[in-house]
Design a protein around this motif. Structure first.
Motif, PDB file in Angstrom:
ATOM      1  N   UNK A  53       0.826  -1.207   0.000  1.00 42.89           N
ATOM      2  CA  UNK A  53       0.000   0.000   0.000  1.00 42.89           C
ATOM      3  C   UNK A  53       0.860   1.257   0.000  1.00 42.89           C
ATOM      4  N   UNK A  54       1.989   1.214   0.663  1.00 42.90           N
ATOM      5  CA  UNK A  54       2.888   2.370   0.629  1.00 42.90           C
ATOM      6  C   UNK A  54       3.444   2.568  -0.779  1.00 42.90           C
ATOM      7  N   UNK A  55       3.848   1.488  -1.447  1.00 46.11           N
ATOM      8  CA  UNK A  55       4.383   1.587  -2.797  1.00 46.11           C
ATOM      9  C   UNK A  55       3.346   2.155  -3.755  1.00 46.11           C
ATOM     10  N   UNK A  56       2.085   1.774  -3.563  1.00 47.13           N
ATOM     11  CA  UNK A  56       1.025   2.308  -4.421  1.00 47.13           C
ATOM     12  C   UNK A  56       0.852   3.809  -4.207  1.00 47.13           C
ATOM     13  N   UNK A  61       3.693   1.499  -8.021  1.00 46.60           N
ATOM     14  CA  UNK A  61       2.877   0.482  -8.680  1.00 46.60           C
ATOM     15  C   UNK A  61       1.410   0.849  -8.543  1.00 46.60           C
ATOM     16  N   UNK A  62       0.576   0.139  -9.308  1.00 47.65           N
ATOM     17  CA  UNK A  62      -0.859   0.374  -9.331  1.00 47.65           C
ATOM     18  C   UNK A  62      -1.549  -0.847  -8.732  1.00 47.65           C
ATOM     19  N   UNK A  63      -2.291  -0.653  -7.656  1.00 47.62           N
ATOM     20  CA  UNK A  63      -2.963  -1.777  -7.012  1.00 47.62           C
ATOM     21  C   UNK A  63      -3.935  -2.494  -7.941  1.00 47.62           C
ATOM     22  N   UNK A 106      -4.322  -5.738  -5.743  1.00 49.23           N
ATOM     23  CA  UNK A 106      -5.266  -5.510  -4.648  1.00 49.23           C
ATOM     24  C   UNK A 106      -5.953  -6.821  -4.256  1.00 49.23           C
ATOM     25  N   UNK A 107      -6.348  -7.607  -5.256  1.00 49.49           N
ATOM     26  CA  UNK A 107      -6.996  -8.891  -4.983  1.00 49.49           C
ATOM     27  C   UNK A 107      -6.011  -9.843  -4.308  1.00 49.49           C
ATOM     28  N   UNK A 108      -4.784  -9.864  -4.790  1.00 48.42           N
ATOM     29  CA  UNK A 108      -3.769 -10.728  -4.183  1.00 48.42           C
ATOM     30  C   UNK A 108      -3.514 -10.332  -2.728  1.00 48.42           C
ATOM     31  N   UNK A 109      -3.479  -9.037  -2.452  1.00 50.14           N
ATOM     32  CA  UNK A 109      -3.264  -8.582  -1.079  1.00 50.14           C
ATOM     33  C   UNK A 109      -4.377  -9.074  -0.169  1.00 50.14           C
ATOM     34  N   UNK A 110      -5.596  -9.054  -0.671  1.00 52.09           N
ATOM     35  CA  UNK A 110      -6.706  -9.562   0.119  1.00 52.09           C
ATOM     36  C   UNK A 110      -6.570 -11.036   0.415  1.00 52.09           C
ATOM     37  N   UNK A 195      -7.867   1.419   4.298  1.00 49.60           N
ATOM     38  CA  UNK A 195      -8.021   0.283   3.384  1.00 49.60           C
ATOM     39  C   UNK A 195      -7.311  -0.956   3.923  1.00 49.60           C
ATOM     40  N   UNK A 196      -6.131  -0.779   4.507  1.00 48.37           N
ATOM     41  CA  UNK A 196      -5.425  -1.924   5.091  1.00 48.37           C
ATOM     42  C   UNK A 196      -6.189  -2.493   6.277  1.00 48.37           C
ATOM     43  N   UNK A 197      -6.737  -1.623   7.125  1.00 50.15           N
ATOM     44  CA  UNK A 197      -7.528  -2.112   8.251  1.00 50.15           C
ATOM     45  C   UNK A 197      -8.737  -2.896   7.780  1.00 50.15           C
TER      46      UNK A 197
END
Length: 301
Positions: A53-56, A61-63, A106-110, A195-197
């Motif tokens: 999320x910080x990199x985005x 990069x684009x989430x 974003x989906x992978x992070x989830x 969003x992370x929470x």
């Protein structure tokens, strides 16, 4: 269980039990071996999430950009070939079902958090990079934790490259994300931290800390376990008290007999600690045994 009784029980536990408990944004109410290092297991995924999320946010990069789902990753040992991870040791078949297809980061992070997908974790780490994860640990004020390799990077492991956490460092990272949701912080913007929470609150593997709480209690958490290791790290949001941090890390002998029974016992121990902290949520200072004082939190850099 009274606070002194809990401490007496922990004194009898084999191996190392580390605890960090306290309100957000303040010194902890109770710590126990909070600076002791433990093999991270899947709690390393917290640092990968924060780095993504910080990199985005900084535009690296684009989430929502599509990335291909592959099972070949760069080893942290420079002279080692690419490595793969095993589907049978993963908690999430949904990512494996998409091998060769394209999905969003974003989906992978989830999936990395809510189902603790190892494949998703390695994919995100490959795109973010280990240096970005190290930066997030540093920004949170971590003193000892490191995310040095991906999951099942056995060549790196054999070379002594590993992933380590402490209860204090996991608490510092979660605190930075949770407090960052209400005001600008070191990791990401309030929108990014919120969003992370949300991802962490969507956790489907509600074990360990979650098992010590009343059903339906909101918590943002990640746990992790391998043989001899059982950890839980959470921000708990009671309806009738201020939010608080709770991190419990347990490590016993990896070669101990009765591994399944030992893991069940460690899982129950984390749940019991969680239940005791919950009962003290209106006065977390009551957790500190008579005559002792909680250690100060790690400083933010």
């Amino acid at each position: 269980m009274a606070a002194d009784d809990l401490h007496a029980r922990l004194d009898r536990e084999p191996g190392t039990v580390s605890v960090y408990a306290g309100p957000l944004g303040t010194p902890p109410a109770w710590t126990r071996h909070a600076e002791a290092t433990h093999y991270a297991a899947s709690t390393m995924k917290l640092s990968v999430l924060a780095a993504l999320y910080r990199a985005a946010e900084v535009g690296h990069l684009d989430l929502d950009a599509p990335v291909q789902v592959v099972d070949r990753f760069t080893s942290a040992r420079p002279d080692a070939p690419a490595y793969s991870c095993a589907r049978e040791y993963d908690n999430d078949g949904a990512v494996w079902d998409r091998l060769g297809a394209h999905v969003t980061l974003r989906w992978l992070a989830g999936r990395m958090i809510v189902r603790s997908s190892n494949l998703a974790t390695n994919l995100v780490l490959e795109h973010v990079g280990r240096a970005a994860v190290a930066e997030v640990w540093a920004l949170a004020g971590a003193r000892h934790s490191v995310t040095a390799r991906g999951i099942e990077d056995f060549a790196a492991r054999e070379a002594g490259v590993t992933n380590l956490v402490t209860a204090a460092d996991l608490a510092a990272l979660l605190d930075a994300v949770a407090t960052g949701a209400t005001r600008p912080g070191p990791i990401a913007s309030p929108a990014g931290c919120t969003a992370m929470l949300d991802v962490l609150c969507a956790q489907q593997i509600r074990q360990d800390i979650a098992e010590g709480l009343p059903a339906g209690t909101r918590l943002a958490h990640k746990n992790g376990w391998v043989r001899g290791v059982r950890h839980g790290a959470a921000v708990v949001f009671p309806d009738d008290a201020d939010a608080y941090l709770l991190v419990v890390c347990t490590t016993s002998s990896l070669g101990a007999p009765g591994g399944d029974r030992a893991d069940a016992g460690a899982r129950q121990l984390v749940a019991d600690i969680s239940a005791r902290v919950w009962r003290a949520r209106h006065d977390l200072g009551a957790l500190t045994p008579a005559g002792s004082r909680a250690a100060p939190p790690p400083s933010r850099r």
